[in-house]
Design a protein around this motif. Sequence first.
Motif, PDB file in Angstrom:
ATOM      1  N   UNK A   1      47.647  75.948  60.736  1.00 33.68           N
ATOM      2  CA  UNK A   1      46.819  75.812  59.527  1.00 33.68           C
ATOM      3  C   UNK A   1      46.742  77.127  58.754  1.00 33.68           C
ATOM      4  N   UNK A   2      46.739  78.233  59.477  1.00 32.07           N
ATOM      5  CA  UNK A   2      46.684  79.531  58.805  1.00 32.07           C
ATOM      6  C   UNK A   2      48.005  79.804  58.100  1.00 32.07           C
TER       7      UNK A   2
ATOM      8  N   UNK B   1      41.017  79.206  55.957  1.00 33.20           N
ATOM      9  CA  UNK B   1      40.172  80.272  56.491  1.00 33.20           C
ATOM     10  C   UNK B   1      39.755  79.927  57.913  1.00 33.20           C
ATOM     11  N   UNK B   2      39.161  80.917  58.571  1.00 29.65           N
ATOM     12  CA  UNK B   2      38.685  80.702  59.942  1.00 29.65           C
ATOM     13  C   UNK B   2      37.607  79.634  59.994  1.00 29.65           C
ATOM     14  N   UNK B   3      36.728  79.603  58.991  1.00 29.42           N
ATOM     15  CA  UNK B   3      35.655  78.601  59.005  1.00 29.42           C
ATOM     16  C   UNK B   3      36.208  77.181  58.837  1.00 29.42           C
TER      17      UNK B   3
ATOM     18  N   UNK C   1      40.754  79.498  40.490  1.00 32.38           N
ATOM     19  CA  UNK C   1      41.127  80.180  41.732  1.00 32.38           C
ATOM     20  C   UNK C   1      39.954  80.205  42.715  1.00 32.38           C
ATOM     21  N   UNK C   2      38.755  80.417  42.196  1.00 30.61           N
ATOM     22  CA  UNK C   2      37.580  80.433  43.061  1.00 30.61           C
ATOM     23  C   UNK C   2      37.400  79.068  43.726  1.00 30.61           C
TER      24      UNK C   2
ATOM     25  N   UNK D   1      37.819  75.654  48.513  1.00 30.90           N
ATOM     26  CA  UNK D   1      38.292  74.455  49.224  1.00 30.90           C
ATOM     27  C   UNK D   1      39.089  74.810  50.474  1.00 30.90           C
ATOM     28  N   UNK D   2      39.688  75.985  50.476  1.00 29.36           N
ATOM     29  CA  UNK D   2      40.402  76.463  51.666  1.00 29.36           C
ATOM     30  C   UNK D   2      39.436  77.014  52.707  1.00 29.36           C
TER      31      UNK D   2
END
Length: 190
Positions: free
Chosen positions: A99-100, A106-108, A163-164, A169-170
């Motif tokens: 996934x990374x 992200x980790x979360x 972009x934010x 969403x990621x």
Amino acid sequence: MLTNAFPDDYFAPEGSEESSPAAKSVREPKQQSPEKLEQRAKNVMLHQLSRQAKSEHQLREVLIKREIPAEIIDKVITRFTEAGLIDDRQVAQTIAHTRRATRGLSSSAIKRELAQKGISAEIIESTLAVFAAEDELATAISIATRRIRSLAKFEPDVRKRRLLGFLARKGYPGSVAFAAIKAAETEIIA
């Protein structure tokens, strides 16, 4: 003379006494022996594992949906775990790295996905300990830089807002997202 082609109980309601014993035997599932149920559970698990690595929780849910008794599920899962066919730690590591690397999560976000798959909190934490905060920022900058190229035709405010949202969403927190956007904008200007 006309004859009726349908049996007398053909149109009888399902719960009525008019239902034939033959029809009832068709509706009731046959009781299988424990050996057959165990073999069925093994086959289901082997099929599931041949398609994709799954956590113990996911396999348990599949077997419950297939109406396998709990004692047989426990026995088969224990045997598969001892044989090394079920390894939640390996599944977690594979999912996290994939996934990374492919989605830039992200980790979360990875943590949420692993929890949904039934991976224990201890395994999740040890798996995600590999990813440092700097690595998370670098990944966010990398995907923001790729994305900003397709947003170059928009006004700066629109580009930042999009972009934010993309980084949110990621699963990236606001501070990391803003730092990644700033770095991506400096790269595109340069």
